[in-house]
Design a protein around this motif. Structure first.
Motif, PDB file in Angstrom:
ATOM      1  N   GLY B 233      42.784  11.544  38.518  1.00  0.00           N
ATOM      2  CA  GLY B 233      42.128  10.534  38.154  1.00  0.00           C
ATOM      3  C   GLY B 233      42.087  10.260  36.683  1.00  0.00           C
ATOM      4  O   GLY B 233      41.594   8.957  36.156  1.00  0.00           O
ATOM      5  N   HIS B 234      42.515  11.135  35.878  1.00  0.00           N
ATOM      6  CA  HIS B 234      42.798  10.872  34.418  1.00  0.00           C
ATOM      7  C   HIS B 234      44.245  10.478  34.173  1.00  0.00           C
ATOM      8  O   HIS B 234      44.321  10.323  32.849  1.00  0.00           O
ATOM      9  CB  HIS B 234      42.390  12.073  33.813  1.00  0.00           C
ATOM     10  CG  HIS B 234      40.899  12.511  33.596  1.00  0.00           C
ATOM     11  ND1 HIS B 234      40.468  12.983  34.884  1.00  0.00           N
ATOM     12  CD2 HIS B 234      39.968  12.295  32.852  1.00  0.00           C
ATOM     13  CE1 HIS B 234      38.889  13.179  34.547  1.00  0.00           C
ATOM     14  NE2 HIS B 234      38.726  12.758  33.306  1.00  0.00           N
ATOM     15  N   SER B 236      45.524   7.349  33.796  1.00  0.00           N
ATOM     16  CA  SER B 236      45.502   6.451  32.789  1.00  0.00           C
ATOM     17  C   SER B 236      45.210   6.776  31.411  1.00  0.00           C
ATOM     18  O   SER B 236      45.657   5.972  30.666  1.00  0.00           O
ATOM     19  CB  SER B 236      44.309   5.187  33.537  1.00  0.00           C
ATOM     20  OG  SER B 236      44.437   4.711  34.956  1.00  0.00           O
ATOM     21  N   ASP B 240      47.981   5.476  29.171  1.00  0.00           N
ATOM     22  CA  ASP B 240      47.547   4.603  28.007  1.00  0.00           C
ATOM     23  C   ASP B 240      48.207   5.012  26.623  1.00  0.00           C
ATOM     24  O   ASP B 240      48.619   4.149  25.832  1.00  0.00           O
ATOM     25  CB  ASP B 240      46.106   4.378  27.845  1.00  0.00           C
ATOM     26  CG  ASP B 240      45.493   3.352  29.113  1.00  0.00           C
ATOM     27  OD1 ASP B 240      46.183   2.986  29.566  1.00  0.00           O
ATOM     28  OD2 ASP B 240      44.266   3.329  29.116  1.00  0.00           O
ATOM     29  N   ARG B 245      51.829   0.903  32.031  1.00  0.00           N
ATOM     30  CA  ARG B 245      50.760   0.263  32.915  1.00  0.00           C
ATOM     31  C   ARG B 245      50.877   0.630  34.231  1.00  0.00           C
ATOM     32  O   ARG B 245      52.027   0.467  34.851  1.00  0.00           O
ATOM     33  CB  ARG B 245      50.790  -1.190  32.718  1.00  0.00           C
ATOM     34  CG  ARG B 245      50.292  -1.927  31.645  1.00  0.00           C
ATOM     35  CD  ARG B 245      48.979  -2.314  31.389  1.00  0.00           C
ATOM     36  NE  ARG B 245      48.730  -3.493  32.098  1.00  0.00           N
ATOM     37  CZ  ARG B 245      47.317  -4.066  32.433  1.00  0.00           C
ATOM     38  NH1 ARG B 245      46.358  -3.188  31.843  1.00  0.00           N
ATOM     39  NH2 ARG B 245      47.207  -5.062  33.077  1.00  0.00           N
ATOM     40  N   PRO B 247      49.145   0.795  38.038  1.00  0.00           N
ATOM     41  CA  PRO B 247      47.959   0.122  38.980  1.00  0.00           C
ATOM     42  C   PRO B 247      46.768   0.963  39.611  1.00  0.00           C
ATOM     43  O   PRO B 247      46.763   1.080  41.010  1.00  0.00           O
ATOM     44  CB  PRO B 247      48.652  -1.037  39.767  1.00  0.00           C
ATOM     45  CG  PRO B 247      49.988   0.067  40.130  1.00  0.00           C
ATOM     46  CD  PRO B 247      50.148   0.824  38.867  1.00  0.00           C
ATOM     47  N   VAL B 248      46.212   1.749  38.970  1.00  0.00           N
ATOM     48  CA  VAL B 248      45.357   2.692  39.607  1.00  0.00           C
ATOM     49  C   VAL B 248      43.797   2.239  38.962  1.00  0.00           C
ATOM     50  O   VAL B 248      43.694   2.050  37.726  1.00  0.00           O
ATOM     51  CB  VAL B 248      45.578   4.310  39.563  1.00  0.00           C
ATOM     52  CG1 VAL B 248      46.832   4.475  40.269  1.00  0.00           C
ATOM     53  CG2 VAL B 248      45.438   4.696  38.053  1.00  0.00           C
ATOM     54  N   GLN B 249      43.018   2.786  39.735  1.00  0.00           N
ATOM     55  CA  GLN B 249      41.470   2.505  39.037  1.00  0.00           C
ATOM     56  C   GLN B 249      40.833   3.794  39.321  1.00  0.00           C
ATOM     57  O   GLN B 249      40.972   4.278  40.761  1.00  0.00           O
ATOM     58  CB  GLN B 249      40.853   1.334  39.793  1.00  0.00           C
ATOM     59  CG  GLN B 249      41.461  -0.096  39.621  1.00  0.00           C
ATOM     60  CD  GLN B 249      41.016  -0.880  38.226  1.00  0.00           C
ATOM     61  OE1 GLN B 249      39.671  -0.966  38.272  1.00  0.00           O
ATOM     62  NE2 GLN B 249      41.840  -0.671  37.284  1.00  0.00           N
TER      63      GLN B 249
END
Lengths: 92, 410
Positions: B233-234, B236, B240, B245, B247-249
């Motif tokens: 989950g971390h 991004s 960053d 980039r 494409p996960v949320q």
């Protein structure tokens, strides 16, 4: 339960709202000229910021209008809500 | 009576399962994220490829993120060939993992039922069963009376908001003790000479053109030959920093347990339509998971109305649970991808490998992805099991849509 401030209705319970993801993602100006890569960026790729994030919310069980919010994705605190015709506010 | 030293009658502290070394200044491989996937990757790097100059850096404590928060369900009944390949290989590894690790993991193949509540659910489920059979995955379609035989406490009556019209059944599926799994991998990796470094958060990367030369951490800079990102989950937050980039949320995904109960629930039951999945842990607590909270979040907590909805679904499906007490709830941060399939493989940096996007279902893949990612790192070439899950599929359009088999609403 967290209260969310609808710009039209005022503070209401979180369950009345639904989430619309990242805000300020405009449809491409020249869709016919986009490459596959650019389409992929538009369709699939969104920011996944940890911290302040500009996003869309819908007061789906209330006035059923969309609005934008600046919300902190680490604390879940709403810092600002604003209408779709208002520019993204500058937050400190 | 003479006073006794407090604690004198306690047993000796058990042997530590892993060393807690100071980070060296340089490693051949740095794995970012000391959860299940990172630890499994470290284990198979050592075991299968003899690569041991490896560090696993973890910002918190080992296996304290999603590895400590998942509902431990293991199955391989996914729809597409690409998914079957990696999840089924993982399941085969689970079947021999206790022996491989020399550590008890309480792997219990008690089967999983994925309930169908609508005619479309039924059609999709039967299709998935047939696809599973073609891929050598054990799968059966069960009518409601057969569901009741496998799990007598499921409400299969007509007097229910969403009737149970049947279920897919995978007998080889099951649960394992998530902490023991992590500890087993950590112990083996540490024994092999791999450094597991806790309390070590990555704060940046040193780069040179198309290569990452090292990671900057709260415990100093560490040079790296190859970097593998296993941060779930971390992810991004890390990508960053690298300007990649992905494409996960990230969403909160909540789960809960009841107090300890006598054995009442013999299998695992999942229901996509009513947003609950339930098993009973060895100790006796009912373990239940919900669908994701809708908003992006990194807070490792979610909203209580999600829990209320999940409990309502659970009590409707299992009337016997009505008197059970909720003991505690928690959340992990899951990285959901557009097609509910993982994103694994190359990045724009030559020596950085990505492993993310497992969303709500990463635990079951732990040994499989560890195996494949270790192979990928060792050979500098994506293992065939992960090749279909490359980042570039979002440009090519070759998605692997597993929203149906993911079985957790998101």
């Amino acid at each position: 339960m967290q209260l969310i401030e609808c710009p039209w209705c005022g503070p209401r319970e979180e369950v009345e709202f639904s989430y619309g993801g990242q805000a300020h993602v405009p449809y491409p100006d020249t869709p016919g000229e986009l490459t596959d890569e650019e389409w992929a960026r538009y369709v699939f790729f969104r920011d996944n910021t940890r911290g302040r994030f500009a996003e869309r919310w819908h007061h789906s069980a209330g006035c059923r209008r969309w609005f934008n919010a600046i919300r902190d994705t680490a604390t879940y605190r709403f810092e600002r809500v604003y209408r779709l015709d208002e520019p993204r506010p500058v937050t400190p | 009576m003479s006073p006794r030293t407090p604690g004198a009658d306690l047993p000796e502290h058990p042997d530590f399962l892993w060393r807690n070394p100071e980070p060296k200044r340089s490693y051949d491989v740095v794995i970012v994220g000391g959860g299940g996937h990172g630890l499994a990757t470290a284990h198979y790097l050592a075991k299968n490829h003899g690569i041991t100059n490896v560090a696993v850096v973890e910002k918190g404590w080992l296996a304290g993120g999603n590895m400590a928060r998942n509902t431990t369900i293991i199955r391989s009944n996914y729809l597409w060939d690409e998914s079957s390949a990696i999840y089924e290989q993982a399941l085969k590894l689970w079947e021999g993992l206790e022996e491989d690790l020399g550590y008890p993991i309480l792997f219990s193949q008690r089967g999983v039922l994925n309930l169908a509540h609508t005619l479309q659910d039924v059609r999709d489920s039967v299709r998935r069963v047939e696809a599973n059979k073609l891929n050598g995955v054990d799968a059966e379609w069960l009518e409601p009376d057969e569901v009741r035989k496998v799990c007598p406490i499921v409400n299969t009556s007509a007097d229910i908001r969403y009737r149970v019209l049947g279920a897919t059944y995978q007998p080889r599926a099951g649960i394992a003790k998530h902490d023991y799994v992590a500890w087993g991998f950590a112990r083996r990796a540490s024994e092999a000479g791999i450094d597991l470094i806790q309390d070590c958060e990555v704060t940046g990367f040193a780069t040179d053109g198309n290569r990452v030369t090292g990671v900057r951490t709260t415990r100093g800079d560490i040079a790296a030959g190859t970097v593998a990102l296993c941060a779930a989950g971390h992810t991004s937050v890390l990508t960053d920093m690298l300007g990649i980039r992905v494409p996960v949320q990230s969403h909160p995904l909540q789960a809960l347990v009841s107090e300890l109960l006598e054995p009442v629930h013999p299998t695992v039951v999942m229901s996509n339509a009513v947003h609950v999945y339930v098993s009973q842990a060895h100790k006796g607590e009912l373990v239940m998971g919900a669908g994701v909270d809708s908003y992006n979040g990194y807070g490792q907590r979610g909203a209580f109305h999600i829990i209320e909805r999940q409990m309502a679904a659970a009590v409707e499906l299992f009337p016997v649970f009505a008197r059970a007490h909720l003991l505690r709830t928690w959340a992990g941060i899951v990285d959901t991808s557009p097609d509910a399939s993982p994103i694994v493989g190359r990045t724009p940096y030559d020596n950085v490998y990505l492993n993310c996007g497992w969303g709500t279902g990463g635990f079951k893949a732990t040994p499989g992805i560890g195996w494949a990612l270790a192979h990928t790192i060792a050979h500098d070439e994506p293992h065939p099991n992960v090749a279909p899950f490359a980042l570039d599929r979002f440009v090519s359009g070759a998605l692997v849509d597993e929203h149906g088999a993911a079985a957790v609403a998101h």
